[in-house]
Scaffold this motif. Structure first.
Motif, PDB file in Angstrom:
ATOM      1  N   ARG A   7       1.638  80.918   7.147  1.00  0.00           N
ATOM      2  CA  ARG A   7       1.799  81.483   5.814  1.00  0.00           C
ATOM      3  C   ARG A   7       0.545  82.234   5.369  1.00  0.00           C
ATOM      4  O   ARG A   7      -0.546  81.943   5.860  1.00  0.00           O
ATOM      5  CB  ARG A   7       2.108  80.375   4.793  1.00  0.00           C
ATOM      6  N   LEU A   8       0.750  83.158   4.468  1.00  0.00           N
ATOM      7  CA  LEU A   8      -0.358  83.811   3.766  1.00  0.00           C
ATOM      8  C   LEU A   8      -0.185  83.573   2.280  1.00  0.00           C
ATOM      9  O   LEU A   8       0.945  83.570   1.778  1.00  0.00           O
ATOM     10  CB  LEU A   8      -0.371  85.327   4.028  1.00  0.00           C
ATOM     11  N   ASP A   9      -1.290  83.408   1.558  1.00  0.00           N
ATOM     12  CA  ASP A   9      -1.214  83.307   0.104  1.00  0.00           C
ATOM     13  C   ASP A   9      -0.575  84.568  -0.461  1.00  0.00           C
ATOM     14  O   ASP A   9      -0.728  85.663   0.099  1.00  0.00           O
ATOM     15  CB  ASP A   9      -2.616  83.152  -0.493  1.00  0.00           C
ATOM     16  N   PRO A  43      -1.266  86.656  -2.926  1.00  0.00           N
ATOM     17  CA  PRO A  43      -2.055  87.868  -3.198  1.00  0.00           C
ATOM     18  C   PRO A  43      -2.732  88.477  -1.971  1.00  0.00           C
ATOM     19  O   PRO A  43      -3.396  89.510  -2.075  1.00  0.00           O
ATOM     20  CB  PRO A  43      -3.101  87.390  -4.202  1.00  0.00           C
ATOM     21  N   VAL A  44      -2.554  87.849  -0.803  1.00  0.00           N
ATOM     22  CA  VAL A  44      -3.193  88.311   0.433  1.00  0.00           C
ATOM     23  C   VAL A  44      -2.247  89.254   1.176  1.00  0.00           C
ATOM     24  O   VAL A  44      -1.031  89.077   1.170  1.00  0.00           O
ATOM     25  CB  VAL A  44      -3.559  87.109   1.324  1.00  0.00           C
ATOM     26  N   THR A  45      -2.809  90.270   1.819  1.00  0.00           N
ATOM     27  CA  THR A  45      -2.026  91.204   2.622  1.00  0.00           C
ATOM     28  C   THR A  45      -2.228  90.923   4.109  1.00  0.00           C
ATOM     29  O   THR A  45      -3.117  90.172   4.497  1.00  0.00           O
ATOM     30  CB  THR A  45      -2.437  92.660   2.326  1.00  0.00           C
ATOM     31  N   GLY A  46      -1.385  91.555   4.936  1.00  0.00           N
ATOM     32  CA  GLY A  46      -1.620  91.509   6.369  1.00  0.00           C
ATOM     33  C   GLY A  46      -0.532  90.829   7.181  1.00  0.00           C
ATOM     34  O   GLY A  46       0.602  90.657   6.726  1.00  0.00           O
ATOM     35  N   ILE A  47      -0.886  90.424   8.381  1.00  0.00           N
ATOM     36  CA  ILE A  47       0.076  89.968   9.385  1.00  0.00           C
ATOM     37  C   ILE A  47       0.717  88.639   9.026  1.00  0.00           C
ATOM     38  O   ILE A  47       0.028  87.655   8.761  1.00  0.00           O
ATOM     39  CB  ILE A  47      -0.607  89.820  10.760  1.00  0.00           C
ATOM     40  N   VAL A  48       2.049  88.638   9.052  1.00  0.00           N
ATOM     41  CA  VAL A  48       2.814  87.394   9.025  1.00  0.00           C
ATOM     42  C   VAL A  48       3.732  87.414  10.248  1.00  0.00           C
ATOM     43  O   VAL A  48       4.461  88.380  10.460  1.00  0.00           O
ATOM     44  CB  VAL A  48       3.651  87.246   7.743  1.00  0.00           C
ATOM     45  N   LEU A  49       3.668  86.360  11.037  1.00  0.00           N
ATOM     46  CA  LEU A  49       4.435  86.275  12.274  1.00  0.00           C
ATOM     47  C   LEU A  49       5.612  85.325  12.094  1.00  0.00           C
ATOM     48  O   LEU A  49       5.449  84.187  11.652  1.00  0.00           O
ATOM     49  CB  LEU A  49       3.527  85.769  13.406  1.00  0.00           C
ATOM     50  N   PHE A  50       6.808  85.803  12.454  1.00  0.00           N
ATOM     51  CA  PHE A  50       8.018  84.991  12.401  1.00  0.00           C
ATOM     52  C   PHE A  50       8.575  84.816  13.808  1.00  0.00           C
ATOM     53  O   PHE A  50       8.387  85.670  14.673  1.00  0.00           O
ATOM     54  CB  PHE A  50       9.087  85.654  11.523  1.00  0.00           C
ATOM     55  N   ALA A  51       9.280  83.706  14.005  1.00  0.00           N
ATOM     56  CA  ALA A  51       9.954  83.453  15.278  1.00  0.00           C
ATOM     57  C   ALA A  51      11.432  83.787  15.150  1.00  0.00           C
ATOM     58  O   ALA A  51      12.070  83.452  14.147  1.00  0.00           O
ATOM     59  CB  ALA A  51       9.771  81.994  15.690  1.00  0.00           C
ATOM     60  N   LYS A  52      11.983  84.422  16.174  1.00  0.00           N
ATOM     61  CA  LYS A  52      13.400  84.790  16.167  1.00  0.00           C
ATOM     62  C   LYS A  52      14.268  83.762  16.885  1.00  0.00           C
ATOM     63  O   LYS A  52      15.502  83.864  16.842  1.00  0.00           O
ATOM     64  CB  LYS A  52      13.576  86.168  16.809  1.00  0.00           C
ATOM     65  N   THR A  53      13.617  82.794  17.538  1.00  0.00           N
ATOM     66  CA  THR A  53      14.352  81.725  18.225  1.00  0.00           C
ATOM     67  C   THR A  53      13.696  80.386  17.914  1.00  0.00           C
ATOM     68  O   THR A  53      12.484  80.333  17.630  1.00  0.00           O
ATOM     69  CB  THR A  53      14.358  81.924  19.752  1.00  0.00           C
ATOM     70  N   SER A  54      14.471  79.317  17.978  1.00  0.00           N
ATOM     71  CA  SER A  54      13.920  77.986  17.707  1.00  0.00           C
ATOM     72  C   SER A  54      12.894  77.596  18.765  1.00  0.00           C
ATOM     73  O   SER A  54      11.912  76.911  18.467  1.00  0.00           O
ATOM     74  CB  SER A  54      15.049  76.956  17.644  1.00  0.00           C
ATOM     75  N   LYS A  55      13.109  78.036  20.003  1.00  0.00           N
ATOM     76  CA  LYS A  55      12.135  77.736  21.068  1.00  0.00           C
ATOM     77  C   LYS A  55      10.788  78.392  20.778  1.00  0.00           C
ATOM     78  O   LYS A  55       9.736  77.757  20.892  1.00  0.00           O
ATOM     79  CB  LYS A  55      12.671  78.216  22.422  1.00  0.00           C
ATOM     80  N   ALA A  56      10.828  79.650  20.366  1.00  0.00           N
ATOM     81  CA  ALA A  56       9.582  80.355  20.043  1.00  0.00           C
ATOM     82  C   ALA A  56       8.896  79.715  18.842  1.00  0.00           C
ATOM     83  O   ALA A  56       7.663  79.599  18.812  1.00  0.00           O
ATOM     84  CB  ALA A  56       9.865  81.825  19.769  1.00  0.00           C
ATOM     85  N   LEU A  57       9.684  79.285  17.849  1.00  0.00           N
ATOM     86  CA  LEU A  57       9.095  78.651  16.660  1.00  0.00           C
ATOM     87  C   LEU A  57       8.368  77.365  17.035  1.00  0.00           C
ATOM     88  O   LEU A  57       7.224  77.146  16.618  1.00  0.00           O
ATOM     89  CB  LEU A  57      10.182  78.352  15.636  1.00  0.00           C
ATOM     90  N   ALA A  58       9.016  76.509  17.822  1.00  0.00           N
ATOM     91  CA  ALA A  58       8.395  75.240  18.211  1.00  0.00           C
ATOM     92  C   ALA A  58       7.103  75.481  18.990  1.00  0.00           C
ATOM     93  O   ALA A  58       6.088  74.807  18.766  1.00  0.00           O
ATOM     94  CB  ALA A  58       9.370  74.417  19.038  1.00  0.00           C
ATOM     95  N   ARG A  59       7.133  76.441  19.890  1.00  0.00           N
ATOM     96  CA  ARG A  59       5.943  76.707  20.719  1.00  0.00           C
ATOM     97  C   ARG A  59       4.822  77.359  19.911  1.00  0.00           C
ATOM     98  O   ARG A  59       3.646  77.045  20.117  1.00  0.00           O
ATOM     99  CB  ARG A  59       6.328  77.583  21.920  1.00  0.00           C
ATOM    100  N   MET A  60       5.167  78.260  18.989  1.00  0.00           N
ATOM    101  CA  MET A  60       4.130  78.866  18.152  1.00  0.00           C
ATOM    102  C   MET A  60       3.546  77.848  17.178  1.00  0.00           C
ATOM    103  O   MET A  60       2.333  77.842  16.935  1.00  0.00           O
ATOM    104  CB  MET A  60       4.690  80.064  17.386  1.00  0.00           C
ATOM    105  N   ASN A  61       4.370  76.975  16.634  1.00  0.00           N
ATOM    106  CA  ASN A  61       3.850  75.914  15.761  1.00  0.00           C
ATOM    107  C   ASN A  61       2.827  75.065  16.499  1.00  0.00           C
ATOM    108  O   ASN A  61       1.794  74.680  15.934  1.00  0.00           O
ATOM    109  CB  ASN A  61       4.991  75.029  15.254  1.00  0.00           C
ATOM    110  N   GLU A  62       3.113  74.774  17.759  1.00  0.00           N
ATOM    111  CA  GLU A  62       2.176  73.978  18.565  1.00  0.00           C
ATOM    112  C   GLU A  62       0.890  74.753  18.829  1.00  0.00           C
ATOM    113  O   GLU A  62      -0.210  74.192  18.793  1.00  0.00           O
ATOM    114  CB  GLU A  62       2.846  73.579  19.879  1.00  0.00           C
TER     115      GLU A  62
END
Length: 226
Positions: free
Chosen positions: A56-58, A60-79
């Protein structure tokens, strides 16, 4: 929306200062829903589209936010975020000159939930968490200084709190001691770059977000010190 990276598993957006990443008590539509709608339309997908929030970004902050398109990618990126395997570079504009051209800041922070604010505190205090970052002065103008920040830990309001503690509140950040707000209501803190091994292919991924289009950002980013 400014899509700056997309593959089969991930999508990255260059966030504006007023956007929220996930739904909150304001009831405003979050960026995660906008990304889902964009993916649904672009790929003509039936039913709901999976969009997982990796970080997450606050607001008022700008810039990169990364989202996962699959549950597998989300679990691995969270780790990867949990283990510190994602390098996060921020740019911050401050008014006062930094005490050193480059330095590492190590503080212990405590979060005040009611105020939605963090404070530097004694390490023995219950609930205190260690916060580490490195900053480097990369540009200056007559009145402002541009810092590049390598964020080592991911604490609540960490950059804003640590910089303010050493006399360098981020421009526009009234909550942490800036003299005045920015016209757009945001603060001059930008998630500039994110680097990691891809959660599926393991190939290196390096994403960079262009700075906001106002004149101060353009001036400072156009005069980077070699």
């Amino acid at each position: 929306m400014k899509i700056i990276y997309e593959d089969n598993h991930l999508i990255a957006v260059n966030k504006n200062c007023h956007e929220i990443v996930q739904g909150d008590k304001t009831g405003d539509a979050p960026l995660s829903e906008a990304v889902s709608a964009w993916l649904k339309e672009k790929h003509n997908k039936p039913g709901n589209v999976f969009t997982g929030v990796t970080h997450r970004l606050d607001r008022p902050v700008t810039g990169i936010v990364l989202f996962a398109k699959t549950s597998k990618a989300l679990a691995r990126m969270n780790e990867k975020f949990r283990l510190g395997e994602v390098r996060k570079i921020y740019w911050a504009i401050v008014k006062n000159p930094p005490p050193h051209p480059e330095d590492e800041l190590i503080h212990w922070l405590i979060r005040n939930e009611k105020q939605n604010k963090s404070y530097v505190c004694n390490p023995e205090r219950q609930g205190a968490k260690e916060a580490v970052l490195r900053y480097r002065l990369i540009a200056r103008s007559e009145h402002y200084h541009l810092l590049e920040i390598d964020l080592k830990t991911g604490r609540h309001h960490q950059i804003r709190c640590q910089l303010a503690h050493i006399g360098l509140p981020v421009k526009g950040d009234l909550k942490y001691g800036a003299e005045r707000s920015n016209p757009d209501g945001g603060i001059c803190l930008h998630a500039r770059q994110i680097s990691f091994a891809h959660p599926v292919s393991q190939m290196p991924v390096d994403i960079i977000a262009a700075v906001p289009s106002d004149n101060l950002w353009k001036t400072l980013s156009g005069s980077i010190i070699p």
